[in-house]
Design an enzyme around this catalytic site. Structure first.
Site, mmCIF file in Angstrom:
data_model
loop_
_atom_site.group_PDB
_atom_site.id
_atom_site.type_symbol
_atom_site.label_atom_id
_atom_site.label_comp_id
_atom_site.label_asym_id
_atom_site.label_seq_id
_atom_site.Cartn_x
_atom_site.Cartn_y
_atom_site.Cartn_z
ATOM 1 C CE LYS A 76 -1.048 -2.340 6.398
ATOM 2 N NZ LYS A 76 -1.635 -2.537 5.069
HETATM 3 C C1 LIG Z 1 -2.587 -1.681 4.385
HETATM 4 C C2 LIG Z 1 -2.648 -1.858 2.909
HETATM 5 C C3 LIG Z 1 -2.939 -0.783 2.043
HETATM 6 C C4 LIG Z 1 -3.279 0.585 2.571
HETATM 7 O O1 LIG Z 1 -2.174 1.222 3.153
HETATM 8 P P1 LIG Z 1 -2.361 2.460 4.135
HETATM 9 O O2 LIG Z 1 -1.021 2.785 4.636
HETATM 10 O O3 LIG Z 1 -3.303 2.002 5.193
HETATM 11 O O4 LIG Z 1 -2.983 3.572 3.321
HETATM 12 C C5 LIG Z 1 -2.897 -1.006 0.683
HETATM 13 N N1 LIG Z 1 -2.626 -2.237 0.189
HETATM 14 C C6 LIG Z 1 -2.359 -3.281 0.971
HETATM 15 C C7 LIG Z 1 -2.085 -4.603 0.352
HETATM 16 C C8 LIG Z 1 -2.355 -3.143 2.357
HETATM 17 O O5 LIG Z 1 -2.088 -4.195 3.137
#
Ligand SMILES: *Cc1c(COP(=O)(O)O)cnc(C)c1O
Length: 494
Positions: free
Chosen positions: A111
């Protein structure tokens, strides 16, 4: 370049789309058409570093930002904030698989790639809008978005940020990261419920008329740092484009060679960014969508029926414990060739009955490019153990889901193309589950002793942002019911 809505036609600039987050009818902003890279441009990008590549991608979508503004945004986001010169390095883990490591940022999950940049994009957009309103960033988090958004927005002038997380739905380390967050403009609150409750609560508040009035009276307006905001998606497109350039540069691929991407998926933002990269000319053959036991997307890809009426599981990959995948709406828009009426109808069905079925034409298109697979915690732990034993490579519980499904895909299809696997978090964020995969030894009670144990066992280092949490004071202790979220926001904004 203009943006329209998934549920109705609108025409707005990128700055408007980023500043507002969501279309007023609840739909999502999508580009009216996709910019494409020429082969010459791609050739040039192979020789660029990550920041220059990011500028290239961003400039194709954010045509109302000047080149200088884009450069300032990108450099602010990526210079000196990641533990690595390149924010998204590749690692060769054998068998034609490359890990795209997206966890070298300040909160140790992917993120960060988008949320270090979004505050710059948003504050630049607000300056263009020029109405001087303060942006209130509302976030629902399954664990990682919350901290990444807090880290990006803490003490950013002209913004306030409010984060809601499910009280029993995040890892100890994720929770600790959030409740110790400093900053004069930050609020963090647990809710009694799961991520879907938090997300739907936030969406309701977003479109609530009384709330809107309350904000306007204080010269504020809502925006979103969730992946429903287009400003979250573009930075994610960058790392797929950049990974392709890296693979051309190191000889993994020759110009024109196709590859597959494998993405551990929850809200469908990360994998959708790969779809957008393909639309821009990156030769991705298959999108392999990996889910945990909350496998609503696996069923959808296999049958065309999206049905959230099912048991919700709390798993060892909590950031994927999601039954309403909000970015799927953007894929539906593409599969229907931009038929916003159709998308609106599906979304209404989802809201009313928790279920919809796409028509056979859309399903055929979906299945021509997507593979859906899932795995439970036990198989995930198996993937962590195997990868460490065979390749001396440590991965987290979310990435493990992708590794397991990537192997299933190869077994089922015989497709040996290069697999680019999105590695979405540091294993240290989920140390108890990762340790359980690697050893039978009893675990110490203390969170930081667990980190030390993982470091000792694997010969890797505890990431500094996690080690540094030790001793940080708990600043946020609120916990409310879903119905009380709006009240909490009002209280924090006065
Ligand atoms: C948010 C997240 C996901 C999922 O990603 P999306 O874009 O919501 O599909 C997978 N792994 C981790 C570690 C995350 O923080």
């Amino acid at each position: 370049m203009f943006f329209t809505g998934t549920r109705s036609e609108v025409k707005v600039s990128s700055a408007f789309a980023i500043a507002s987050g969501l279309v007023s009818d609840g739909g999502l902003f999508v580009p009216q058409e996709f910019p494409r890279f020429t082969p010459e441009e791609l050739g040039e990008m192979v020789e660029m570093d990550y920041c220059r590549r990011a500028e290239k991608v961003l400039s194709k979508y954010l045509t109302d930002y000047s080149a200088e503004e884009i450069r300032n945004c990108v450099e602010g986001a990526y210079k000196g904030t990641f533990d690595h010169d390149e924010p998204a390095p590749l690692s060769d883990i054998g068998e034609n698989r490359r890990m795209l490591e997206l966890w070298h940022g300040p909160t140790c999950a992917f993120k960060d790639l988008a949320l270090q940049l979004l505050p710059y994009l948003l504050t630049t957009a607000l300056k263009k809008g020029g109405d001087g309103k303060e942006a209130v960033i509302l976030v629902a988090t399954s664990g990682d978005t919350g901290k990444a958004a807090l880290s990006g927005f803490a003490d950013v002038k002209g913004t306030k940020i409010v984060v809601f997380y499910p009280v029993d739905g995040v890892s100890d380390m994720q929770k600790r990261q959030m409740i110790t967050q400093k900053g004069g403009n930050v609020s963090v609150c647990a809710i009694r419920g799961n991520f879907d409750d938090a997300q739907s609560g936030v969406k309701e508040i977003f479109t609530d008329a009384a709330m809107k009035e309350f904000l306007e009276s204080g010269n504020m307006s809502f925006s979103s740092a969730n992946s429903i905001n287009f400003g979250r998606l573009v930075p994610q497109v960058v790392y797929y484009v950049s990974a392709y350039c890296d693979m051309l540069k190191d000889g993994t691929l020759k110009a024109g060679d196709e590859f597959n991407v494998v993405v551990p998926t929850g809200n469908f933002g990360n994998i959708l960014a790969a779809v957008y990269a393909k639309k821009m000319g990156i030769p991705i053959a298959k999108f392999i969508c990996a889910s945990n036991k909350n496998n609503v997307l696996t069923d959808f890809i296999r049958t065309g029926v999206y049905d959230r009426n099912r048991k919700f599981y709390t798993t060892e990959s909590p950031s994927m414990d999601i039954l309403i995948s909000s970015n799927l709406e953007r894929l539906l828009y593409l599969l229907s060739d931009g038929d916003s009426g159709k998308v609106a109808a599906y979304m209404a069905e989802l809201k009313n009955s928790g279920k919809y079925a796409i028509d056979s034409e859309m399903l055929a298109k979906l299945q021509s490019e997507f593979f859906g697979g899932c795995c439970d915690d036990e198989s995930g732990r198996g993937a962590i153990a195997d990868l460490f034993r065979e390749r001396n490579y440590l991965c987290d519980t979310h990435t493990a889901v992708a590794v397991a499904v990537a192997a299933d895909y190869r077994r089922e299809t015989g497709d040996e193309r290069v697999q680019l696997i999105a590695s979405t978090a540091s294993a240290y964020k989920f140390a108890p589950a990762v340790l359980k995969a690697l050893t039978d030894r009893p675990l110490p009670a203390d969170d930081f002793a667990k980190l030390a144990m993982l470091a000792e066992l694997t010969g890797t280092e505890v990431p500094a942002p996690l080690a540094n949490l030790k001793g940080d004071e708990v600043l946020h202790k609120d916990c409310v019911n879903k119905e009380e979220m709006a009240e909490f926001i009002r209280r924090k904004l006065v």
